[in-house]
Design a protein around this motif. Structure first.
Motif, PDB file in Angstrom:
ATOM      1  N   THR A  63      15.267 -21.664 -63.653  1.00 17.78           N
ATOM      2  CA  THR A  63      14.125 -22.227 -64.382  1.00 17.78           C
ATOM      3  C   THR A  63      12.870 -21.376 -64.246  1.00 17.78           C
ATOM      4  O   THR A  63      11.890 -21.600 -64.970  1.00 17.78           O
ATOM      5  N   TYR A  64      12.872 -20.424 -63.328  1.00 16.32           N
ATOM      6  CA  TYR A  64      11.736 -19.514 -63.192  1.00 16.32           C
ATOM      7  C   TYR A  64      11.945 -18.233 -63.994  1.00 16.32           C
ATOM      8  O   TYR A  64      10.992 -17.610 -64.450  1.00 16.32           O
ATOM      9  N   ASN A  65      13.195 -17.822 -64.135  1.00 10.19           N
ATOM     10  CA  ASN A  65      13.525 -16.590 -64.858  1.00 10.19           C
ATOM     11  C   ASN A  65      14.784 -16.848 -65.673  1.00 10.19           C
ATOM     12  O   ASN A  65      15.896 -16.701 -65.177  1.00 10.19           O
ATOM     13  N   LYS A  66      14.597 -17.231 -66.927  1.00  7.73           N
ATOM     14  CA  LYS A  66      15.731 -17.649 -67.757  1.00  7.73           C
ATOM     15  C   LYS A  66      16.727 -16.524 -68.005  1.00  7.73           C
ATOM     16  O   LYS A  66      17.869 -16.773 -68.408  1.00  7.73           O
ATOM     17  N   CYS A  67      16.318 -15.281 -67.769  1.00  6.28           N
ATOM     18  CA  CYS A  67      17.216 -14.149 -68.019  1.00  6.28           C
ATOM     19  C   CYS A  67      18.048 -13.770 -66.798  1.00  6.28           C
ATOM     20  O   CYS A  67      18.897 -12.883 -66.881  1.00  6.28           O
ATOM     21  N   ASP A  68      17.808 -14.402 -65.663  1.00  6.37           N
ATOM     22  CA  ASP A  68      18.617 -14.171 -64.472  1.00  6.37           C
ATOM     23  C   ASP A  68      19.860 -15.061 -64.565  1.00  6.37           C
ATOM     24  O   ASP A  68      19.799 -16.261 -64.320  1.00  6.37           O
ATOM     25  N   LYS A  69      20.976 -14.460 -64.928  1.00  4.10           N
ATOM     26  CA  LYS A  69      22.202 -15.220 -65.155  1.00  4.10           C
ATOM     27  C   LYS A  69      23.256 -15.004 -64.066  1.00  4.10           C
ATOM     28  O   LYS A  69      24.375 -15.504 -64.174  1.00  4.10           O
ATOM     29  N   GLU A  70      22.886 -14.274 -63.020  1.00  4.54           N
ATOM     30  CA  GLU A  70      23.840 -14.007 -61.951  1.00  4.54           C
ATOM     31  C   GLU A  70      24.128 -15.294 -61.184  1.00  4.54           C
ATOM     32  O   GLU A  70      23.210 -15.963 -60.692  1.00  4.54           O
ATOM     33  N   LEU A  71      25.396 -15.627 -61.080  1.00  3.67           N
ATOM     34  CA  LEU A  71      25.780 -16.879 -60.443  1.00  3.67           C
ATOM     35  C   LEU A  71      25.663 -16.772 -58.930  1.00  3.67           C
ATOM     36  O   LEU A  71      26.246 -15.896 -58.303  1.00  3.67           O
ATOM     37  N   GLU A  86      11.450 -22.796 -53.673  1.00  2.00           N
ATOM     38  CA  GLU A  86      11.653 -21.434 -54.172  1.00  2.00           C
ATOM     39  C   GLU A  86      12.762 -21.363 -55.212  1.00  2.00           C
ATOM     40  O   GLU A  86      12.704 -20.544 -56.140  1.00  2.00           O
ATOM     41  N   TYR A  87      13.773 -22.198 -55.079  1.00  3.74           N
ATOM     42  CA  TYR A  87      14.927 -22.155 -55.982  1.00  3.74           C
ATOM     43  C   TYR A  87      15.060 -23.496 -56.709  1.00  3.74           C
ATOM     44  O   TYR A  87      15.373 -24.518 -56.098  1.00  3.74           O
ATOM     45  N   TYR A 145      20.489 -30.159 -60.526  1.00  2.00           N
ATOM     46  CA  TYR A 145      20.012 -29.325 -59.438  1.00  2.00           C
ATOM     47  C   TYR A 145      21.090 -29.319 -58.357  1.00  2.00           C
ATOM     48  O   TYR A 145      21.962 -30.197 -58.330  1.00  2.00           O
ATOM     49  N   PHE A 146      21.021 -28.358 -57.446  1.00  2.00           N
ATOM     50  CA  PHE A 146      21.969 -28.285 -56.332  1.00  2.00           C
ATOM     51  C   PHE A 146      21.385 -29.091 -55.173  1.00  2.00           C
ATOM     52  O   PHE A 146      20.778 -28.557 -54.262  1.00  2.00           O
ATOM     53  N   TYR A 147      21.560 -30.414 -55.261  1.00  2.00           N
ATOM     54  CA  TYR A 147      21.063 -31.284 -54.199  1.00  2.00           C
ATOM     55  C   TYR A 147      22.012 -31.266 -53.000  1.00  2.00           C
ATOM     56  O   TYR A 147      23.236 -31.317 -53.170  1.00  2.00           O
ATOM     57  N   PRO A 148      21.491 -31.266 -51.783  1.00  2.00           N
ATOM     58  CA  PRO A 148      22.335 -31.657 -50.658  1.00  2.00           C
ATOM     59  C   PRO A 148      22.777 -33.111 -50.860  1.00  2.00           C
ATOM     60  O   PRO A 148      22.015 -33.933 -51.382  1.00  2.00           O
TER      61      PRO A 148
END
Length: 359
Positions: free
Chosen positions: A82-90, A98-99, A113-116
């Motif tokens: 959501t901060y850099n839509k062009c970052d597609k690396e999984l 931060e994430y 989202y990746f919730y615990p």
């Protein structure tokens, strides 16, 4: 994934604690995300979530995020930064300040989202036998000494967070993938940061109330700043110009004789174009065309008037731009006025005034 597997992953997460700054989340992996998605799938099904086809899901994801799903690959997930839509690396990174990545599950056809797990499930109620894990303090060694770190039960208002996160998962997926409009107001009032991210970062402008939230937020915080152009005229991940015409229409629909702050902000972006190095000269001409098509017709009625929240200049940005650069006329004509309905008439008006003044 069976409930017993969710239980075992929850157990490991409870043992690691809730202290991101001391590495509690550092060993989370795809396995943790799979458990989360299976849990969320169960939550959604119990809330009436309707399964859609692969083709329908693919079309939705592309429409919302501009991402194409490839069902031939082995990976179940797409990561949307959501901060850099062009970052597609999984990569598999739990939610933090931060994430703020969104993970899209191809198999379960949902996003999250990746919730615990302890941030989504009332584990003390649903897994009472695991409560004993948090009876003892969690210690880590740092700088040669041991310190106690936060357990999930130590997090203030953790039950409220669990409830809110469940509501978020349900509302986002029910609206985006089931077209359930009953969640629109909840998202606008309870999940506004996500709504504004959809509009500003990804250009999702099909929901009028989302546009309303975003543009009113801009008006509240920035008034007539030229920054408004940054969310209307953007570059995609291929470096191509994209113009969010729904936001231009919003500005047009919400401009009146005594309220033109959004229109003024758009004009200010047009004036600042000459010093904007993000766009080529051809792109700048096209942007100016879209701004002129939106702005100029209002000057037929309101030029030079001050009323309420509106300060109308003597002339529009289109007029002032043509005065400085006569090439605009031929460029617009060569491009058939970019197919914009009012641009030709506006350009003729501007030319008429300039020719009259030169006589």
């Amino acid at each position: 994934m069976q409930k017993t597997e969710i239980r075992s992953i929850l157990e490991e997460q409870l043992k690691k604690g809730a202290a991101e700054e001391y590495g509690s989340f550092s060993n989370y992996s795809e396995k943790d995300l799979n458990a989360l998605i299976e849990l969320e799938d169960s939550i959604l099904q119990s809330n009436g979530y309707k399964n859609i086809t692969n083709d329908q899901f693919t079309a939705k994801v592309e429409q919302i995020f501009g991402r194409k799903i490839d069902y031939t690959t082995s990976s179940n997930f797409l990561k949307v930064d959501t901060y850099n839509k062009c970052d597609k690396e999984l990569s598999y990174v739990p939610l933090s300040a931060e994430y703020q990545n969104i993970y899209i599950s191809k198999k379960n056809k949902l996003l999250s989202y990746f919730y615990p797990l302890p941030l989504l499930i009332d584990y003390q109620k649903n897994y009472p036998d695991l409560k004993k894990i948090e009876d003892n303090p969690i210690e880590v060694e740092t700088d040669g000494s041991k310190i106690k770190v936060a357990r999930w039960k130590d997090i203030p208002n953790v039950k409220e967070q669990q409830k809110k996160n469940v509501q978020i998962v349900v509302a986002r997926n029910m609206y985006l993938f089931n077209d359930n409009k009953t969640y629109v107001t909840w998202l606008v009032t309870q999940d506004p940061a996500f709504v504004k991210t959809l509009v500003k970062q990804f250009g999702y402008t099909k929901e009028p109330k989302f546009n309303d939230l975003t543009m009113n937020d801009y008006l509240t915080n920035y008034q007539t700043s030229s920054d408004i152009g940054d969310i209307i005229f953007t570059k995609n991940c291929k470096g191509e110009l994209e113009i969010r015409t729904e936001l231009l229409k919003y500005i047009k629909d919400h401009t009146k004789s005594d309220e033109n702050r959004l229109l003024t902000a758009l004009e200010n972006f047009g004036y600042a174009l000459k010093d904007n190095h993000s766009f080529t000269s051809d792109e700048k001409y096209k942007i100016l065309a879209y701004i002129g098509n939106t702005v100029d017709p209002f000057y037929l009625d309101f030029a030079g008037i001050n009323s309420g929240n509106a300060v109308w200049n003597a002339e529009s940005v289109l007029y002032n731009s043509v005065v400085k650069d006569k090439n605009i006329i031929s460029v617009f004509q060569k491009n058939n006025y970019y197919g914009l309905p009012d641009l030709k008439d506006s350009l003729m008006r501007v030319q008429g005034i300039i020719e009259h003044d030169s006589e």
